[in-house]
Motif scaffolding. Structure first.
Motif, short mmCIF file in Angstrom:
data_model
loop_
_atom_site.label_atom_id
_atom_site.label_comp_id
_atom_site.label_asym_id
_atom_site.label_seq_id
_atom_site.Cartn_x
_atom_site.Cartn_y
_atom_site.Cartn_z
N ARG A 192 0.82 -1.17 -0.10
CA ARG A 192 -0.04 -0.06 -0.10
C ARG A 192 0.79 1.19 -0.11
NH1 ARG A 192 -1.05 3.21 3.87
NH2 ARG A 192 -0.59 1.80 5.79
N LEU A 193 1.73 1.35 0.83
CA LEU A 193 2.66 2.41 1.00
C LEU A 193 3.68 2.78 -0.59
CD1 LEU A 193 4.10 1.93 4.41
CD2 LEU A 193 2.65 3.60 3.76
N ALA A 194 3.78 1.56 -1.14
CA ALA A 194 4.59 1.48 -2.24
C ALA A 194 3.68 2.11 -3.47
CB ALA A 194 5.17 0.22 -2.84
N ALA A 195 2.56 1.78 -3.30
CA ALA A 195 1.60 2.15 -4.44
C ALA A 195 1.09 3.77 -4.20
CB ALA A 195 0.23 1.34 -4.26
N ALA A 196 0.96 4.06 -2.90
CA ALA A 196 0.82 5.63 -2.67
C ALA A 196 2.01 6.26 -3.09
CB ALA A 196 0.50 5.85 -1.23
N ARG A 197 3.23 5.84 -2.82
CA ARG A 197 4.57 6.57 -3.40
C ARG A 197 4.51 6.79 -4.88
NH1 ARG A 197 7.32 10.29 -0.25
NH2 ARG A 197 9.14 10.90 -1.64
N ARG A 198 4.07 5.77 -5.65
CA ARG A 198 4.13 5.60 -7.17
C ARG A 198 3.29 6.65 -7.37
NH1 ARG A 198 1.29 3.33 -10.64
NH2 ARG A 198 0.60 1.99 -9.20
N GLU A 199 2.15 6.84 -7.12
CA GLU A 199 1.08 7.68 -7.55
C GLU A 199 1.44 9.20 -7.39
OE1 GLU A 199 -2.37 6.69 -5.53
OE2 GLU A 199 -2.55 4.95 -6.68
N ARG A 200 2.53 9.36 -6.57
CA ARG A 200 3.11 10.63 -6.18
C ARG A 200 4.18 11.05 -7.09
NH1 ARG A 200 7.23 12.57 -2.53
NH2 ARG A 200 6.69 14.56 -1.55
N MET A 201 4.04 11.72 -8.22
CA MET A 201 5.14 12.10 -9.21
C MET A 201 5.89 13.06 -8.64
SD MET A 201 3.04 12.04 -13.11
CE MET A 201 4.87 12.01 -13.59
N VAL A 202 7.33 12.77 -8.74
CA VAL A 202 8.31 13.59 -8.22
C VAL A 202 9.21 14.00 -9.45
CG1 VAL A 202 10.39 13.72 -7.12
CG2 VAL A 202 8.24 12.24 -6.16
N ALA A 203 9.46 15.43 -9.31
CA ALA A 203 10.51 15.96 -10.34
C ALA A 203 11.72 16.41 -9.50
CB ALA A 203 9.90 17.20 -11.12
N VAL A 204 12.66 15.95 -10.00
CA VAL A 204 14.12 16.42 -9.53
C VAL A 204 14.54 17.58 -10.18
CG1 VAL A 204 16.44 15.82 -8.83
CG2 VAL A 204 14.62 14.03 -8.71
N VAL A 205 14.55 18.74 -9.54
CA VAL A 205 14.90 20.03 -10.10
C VAL A 205 16.52 20.53 -9.46
CG1 VAL A 205 14.35 22.49 -10.43
CG2 VAL A 205 12.54 20.64 -10.25
N THR A 206 17.36 20.67 -10.34
CA THR A 206 18.47 21.31 -10.12
C THR A 206 18.89 22.55 -10.47
OG1 THR A 206 19.48 18.87 -10.16
CG2 THR A 206 21.12 20.59 -10.26
N SER A 207 19.18 23.38 -9.67
CA SER A 207 19.46 24.83 -10.24
C SER A 207 20.85 25.42 -9.56
CB SER A 207 18.38 25.74 -9.58
OG SER A 207 18.08 25.50 -8.27
N ALA A 208 21.18 26.39 -10.03
CA ALA A 208 22.57 26.85 -9.58
C ALA A 208 22.24 27.74 -8.41
CB ALA A 208 23.07 28.20 -10.50
N VAL A 209 21.15 28.25 -8.07
CA VAL A 209 20.73 28.95 -6.74
C VAL A 209 19.43 28.13 -6.28
CG1 VAL A 209 22.40 30.94 -7.32
CG2 VAL A 209 19.77 30.90 -8.02
N PRO A 210 19.06 28.54 -5.06
CA PRO A 210 17.86 28.02 -4.51
C PRO A 210 16.66 28.95 -5.15
CG PRO A 210 19.36 28.72 -2.86
CD PRO A 210 19.92 29.20 -3.96
N LEU A 211 15.53 28.30 -5.61
CA LEU A 211 14.44 28.84 -6.14
C LEU A 211 13.60 29.41 -5.30
CD1 LEU A 211 12.96 25.83 -8.51
CD2 LEU A 211 14.83 27.75 -9.16
N THR A 212 12.93 30.56 -5.52
CA THR A 212 12.02 31.46 -4.72
C THR A 212 10.72 30.57 -4.66
OG1 THR A 212 11.14 32.58 -6.47
CG2 THR A 212 12.99 33.70 -5.45
N GLU A 213 9.93 31.04 -3.52
CA GLU A 213 8.83 30.34 -3.46
C GLU A 213 7.91 30.37 -4.73
OE1 GLU A 213 7.27 27.99 -0.99
OE2 GLU A 213 9.35 28.13 -0.26
#
Length: 271
Positions: A192-213
């Motif tokens: 159940r936990l694996a299925a819930a995690r899989r449905e949560r799409m994740v984008a890995v974002v790399t930037s030179a400086v921290p992004l603002t809100e």
């Protein structure tokens, strides 16, 4: 869990997500340490009662937990646990169950980062079916007279090299620390936990400086429209990219960094 414990677990889950947003945090190590804390709290009944005693202040409980864990686990794990004991829990067992659930989620996060979460979900399902159909295997894995070492050895012979490492670690932890649950129930919870995690799409974002809100909100909304699914951003800062951002969702990478554009220009000149 009753209301107070559900709220405490939800808050702890948010803190775990915040921790694992940083790719510098070793999610698998975090899972291992949370598993060790689960074993400690399960074993020490008086300790978990003290750490969930509503008559004690949250700060006093956090100080006690921090003193016990200092030098035994990493700072991220200690911070997570001290935050949890500041919360109100309906009963002591709920704290232990919640730490164990966060350990599993951390391991699933590690699998997600490596692109193996779909495999883990499938392997947990298939292993559950194997256990249901093999009374001999189930008996061996649930035999109270057998040592944890013997059970781990059996699982290693069955899963080692054949399953995702995260699957093997999750199943080994479940079998070695059943905490009064049936093996089937434990595997269903992990699935159940694996299925819930899989449905949560994740984008890995790399930037030179921290992004603002504002930048994070706009990027998240744009990615949600593009993929047709709510998107969680894992943010990483790497000065080497020089400028712009790189976004990875699963196997797809959109690279808009200055470093990448310079590399492309160099390749064209060389050609």
């Amino acid at each position: 869990m009753n209301g107070a414990s559900r709220a405490a677990l939800a808050a702890a889950s948010e803190r775990l997500d915040a921790l694992t947003d940083s790719t510098s945090v070793d999610a698998s190590k975090l899972a291992e340490e949370l598993t060790a804390v689960t074993a400690l709290l399960h074993r020490e009944v008086s300790l978990r009662r003290v750490l969930t005693d509503p008559a004690r202040s949250g700060e006093a409980k956090a100080e006690l937990a921090g003193g016990l864990l200092n030098g035994q686990v990493g700072g991220e794990t200690a911070d997570l646990i001290t935050g949890m004991v500041r919360s109100r829990w309906s009963q002591p067992r709920d704290l232990v169950d919640s730490v164990e659930e966060l350990a599993a989620v951390a391991e699933l996060t590690a699998a997600q980062r490596s692109g193996g979460l779909d495999d883990v979900e499938d392997e947990l399902f298939r292993f559950g079916r194997i256990v249901e159909s093999s009374t001999g295997l189930r008996a061996a894995l649930t035999d109270q007279a057998a040592t944890a070492t013997a059970k781990t050895g059996l699982l290693t012979s069955l899963l080692g090299g054949r399953a995702n490492p995260s699957t093997e670690r999750l199943v080994v932890r479940l079998v070695s620390q059943p905490r009064g649950r049936s093996l089937e129930a434990g595997l269903q919870t992990l699935s159940r936990l694996a299925a819930a995690r899989r449905e949560r799409m994740v984008a890995v974002v790399t930037s030179a400086v921290p992004l603002t809100e504002g930048q994070k909100q706009r990027l998240g909304a744009a990615l949600a429209r593009l993929y047709g699914h709510p998107m969680h951003l894992n943010l990483d800062v790497d000065p080497a990219v020089l400028g712009g951002i790189s976004v990875r969702v699963g196997d797809e990478v959109v690279n808009g960094t200055v470093a990448e554009r310079l590399d492309e220009a160099a390749r064209r000149l060389a050609g």
